[in-house]
Design a protein around this motif. Structure first.
Motif, PDB file in Angstrom:
ATOM      1  N   LEU A 189       0.816  -1.216   0.000  1.00 55.13           N
ATOM      2  CA  LEU A 189       0.000   0.000   0.000  1.00 55.13           C
ATOM      3  C   LEU A 189       0.850   1.266   0.000  1.00 55.13           C
ATOM      4  CD1 LEU A 189      -2.900  -1.026   2.408  1.00 55.13           C
ATOM      5  CD2 LEU A 189      -2.930  -0.876  -0.089  1.00 55.13           C
ATOM      6  N   ALA A 190       2.028   1.211   0.620  1.00 54.72           N
ATOM      7  CA  ALA A 190       2.897   2.395   0.613  1.00 54.72           C
ATOM      8  C   ALA A 190       3.299   2.749  -0.810  1.00 54.72           C
ATOM      9  CB  ALA A 190       4.138   2.142   1.473  1.00 54.72           C
ATOM     10  N   GLU A 191       3.617   1.740  -1.616  1.00 56.88           N
ATOM     11  CA  GLU A 191       3.955   2.010  -3.016  1.00 56.88           C
ATOM     12  C   GLU A 191       2.749   2.549  -3.767  1.00 56.88           C
ATOM     13  OE1 GLU A 191       5.841  -1.018  -5.236  1.00 56.88           O
ATOM     14  OE2 GLU A 191       7.471  -1.282  -3.808  1.00 56.88           O
ATOM     15  N   LEU A 192       1.580   2.045  -3.446  1.00 50.70           N
ATOM     16  CA  LEU A 192       0.370   2.537  -4.107  1.00 50.70           C
ATOM     17  C   LEU A 192       0.157   4.014  -3.806  1.00 50.70           C
ATOM     18  CD1 LEU A 192      -2.047   1.745  -5.863  1.00 50.70           C
ATOM     19  CD2 LEU A 192      -3.305   1.243  -3.767  1.00 50.70           C
ATOM     20  N   VAL A 193       0.412   4.409  -2.568  1.00 46.77           N
ATOM     21  CA  VAL A 193       0.308   5.822  -2.196  1.00 46.77           C
ATOM     22  C   VAL A 193       1.278   6.654  -3.023  1.00 46.77           C
ATOM     23  CG1 VAL A 193       0.698   7.496  -0.350  1.00 46.77           C
ATOM     24  CG2 VAL A 193      -0.525   5.376   0.137  1.00 46.77           C
ATOM     25  N   ARG A 194       2.511   6.179  -3.161  1.00 52.00           N
ATOM     26  CA  ARG A 194       3.508   6.927  -3.929  1.00 52.00           C
ATOM     27  C   ARG A 194       3.078   7.078  -5.385  1.00 52.00           C
ATOM     28  NH1 ARG A 194       7.675   5.097  -6.955  1.00 52.00           N
ATOM     29  NH2 ARG A 194       7.590   3.010  -6.057  1.00 52.00           N
ATOM     30  N   ILE A 195       2.580   5.993  -5.966  1.00 49.98           N
ATOM     31  CA  ILE A 195       2.150   6.031  -7.359  1.00 49.98           C
ATOM     32  C   ILE A 195       0.968   6.994  -7.529  1.00 49.98           C
ATOM     33  CG2 ILE A 195       1.087   4.660  -9.197  1.00 49.98           C
ATOM     34  CD1 ILE A 195       2.707   2.258  -8.048  1.00 49.98           C
ATOM     35  N   ALA A 196       0.020   6.921  -6.603  1.00 48.46           N
ATOM     36  CA  ALA A 196      -1.168   7.785  -6.688  1.00 48.46           C
ATOM     37  C   ALA A 196      -0.774   9.256  -6.566  1.00 48.46           C
ATOM     38  CB  ALA A 196      -2.168   7.403  -5.611  1.00 48.46           C
ATOM     39  N   GLN A 197       0.145   9.551  -5.654  1.00 43.59           N
ATOM     40  CA  GLN A 197       0.546  10.944  -5.485  1.00 43.59           C
ATOM     41  C   GLN A 197       1.329  11.443  -6.692  1.00 43.59           C
ATOM     42  OE1 GLN A 197       2.319  11.740  -1.643  1.00 43.59           O
ATOM     43  NE2 GLN A 197       0.282  11.763  -0.736  1.00 43.59           N
ATOM     44  N   ALA A 198       2.148  10.587  -7.275  1.00 38.52           N
ATOM     45  CA  ALA A 198       2.882  10.987  -8.483  1.00 38.52           C
ATOM     46  C   ALA A 198       1.936  11.249  -9.642  1.00 38.52           C
ATOM     47  CB  ALA A 198       3.893   9.899  -8.849  1.00 38.52           C
ATOM     48  N   ALA A 199       0.870  10.443  -9.705  1.00 40.73           N
ATOM     49  CA  ALA A 199      -0.098  10.610 -10.791  1.00 40.73           C
ATOM     50  C   ALA A 199      -0.863  11.913 -10.670  1.00 40.73           C
ATOM     51  CB  ALA A 199      -1.073   9.430 -10.794  1.00 40.73           C
ATOM     52  N   ARG A 200      -1.040  12.373  -9.426  1.00 45.91           N
ATOM     53  CA  ARG A 200      -1.764  13.630  -9.227  1.00 45.91           C
ATOM     54  C   ARG A 200      -0.947  14.840  -9.613  1.00 45.91           C
ATOM     55  NH1 ARG A 200      -4.175  12.151  -3.210  1.00 45.91           N
ATOM     56  NH2 ARG A 200      -5.761  10.660  -3.900  1.00 45.91           N
TER      57      ARG A 200
END
Length: 200
Positions: A189-200
């Motif tokens: 989930l930590a990686e998912l957070v990073r990916i989501a924030q980068a996408a924003r």
């Protein structure tokens, strides 16, 4: 320690001496200079503008936490990239770490190859470490429902709450979440957070 620190120094800040020693040995064997600190306060007192490398910092330490140290370093002239490590990962903590520009967020016990790759990427100035966000944009990779689920997961909602919000069962939420993780190459989930924030 002087200001003439090796460009590829790995600065290890962790209150556990066994962790400090094992990480220091790992990077020494792979050609990196290392410097170890038992707490955030010691590192903040020592850091100098000419230092170059990467900081590996534990999240939970006596005194200042890794996140508090990260915030304190945000405006420091050394501008060292930081990789946060923790045995107690949660979405809120990961979100805060990435808010202050952590380049990665690794959960203990971590795979040595994963740690080495993350540090090498940070030293190379690469924005990504393990997920190909640049070649697989979130908007085109995920379905509309998967994007909804990802957004709610990143906001910290559990499967039941997401299901209620979207009118689907918790099991269906879990299926969507699993697909999101697979499509985006997120290991946790930590990686998912990073990916989501980068996408924003």
């Amino acid at each position: 320690m002087t200001s003439e620190v090796h460009r590829k120094t790995v600065f290890i800040v962790d209150d556990d001496p066994a962790v400090r020693d094992s990480i220091s040995l790992l990077f020494s064997l792979h050609g990196h200079a290392t410097a170890v600190f038992a707490c955030a306060e010691d590192f903040l007192r020592a850091i100098q503008p000419g230092w170059r490398g990467v900081v590996l910092a534990d999240i939970r330490m006596p005194g200042l936490s890794g996140l508090e140290m990260q915030e304190a370093l945000a405006s420091h002239p050394a501008r060292l990239p930081m990789i946060m490590i923790t045995a107690h990962a949660d979405i809120a903590t990961a979100r805060q770490a990435f808010k202050f520009q952590a380049v990665d967020f690794l959960e203990k016990p971590f795979d040595h190859d994963q740690l080495l790759a993350s540090v090498d990427a940070a030293m190379s100035g690469l924005p990504e470490t393990r997920s190909a966000i640049g070649t697989r944009p979130v908007a085109t990779t995920l379905s509309p429902r998967e994007r909804q689920v990802m957004a709610l997961v990143v906001d910290g909602l559990d499967n039941g709450s997401i299901g209620e919000r979207l009118g689907i069962s918790p099991r269906t939420v879990e299926v969507h979440k699993s697909r999101v993780m697979t499509k985006l190459g997120a290991r946790n989930l930590a990686e998912l957070v990073r990916i989501a924030q980068a996408a924003r």
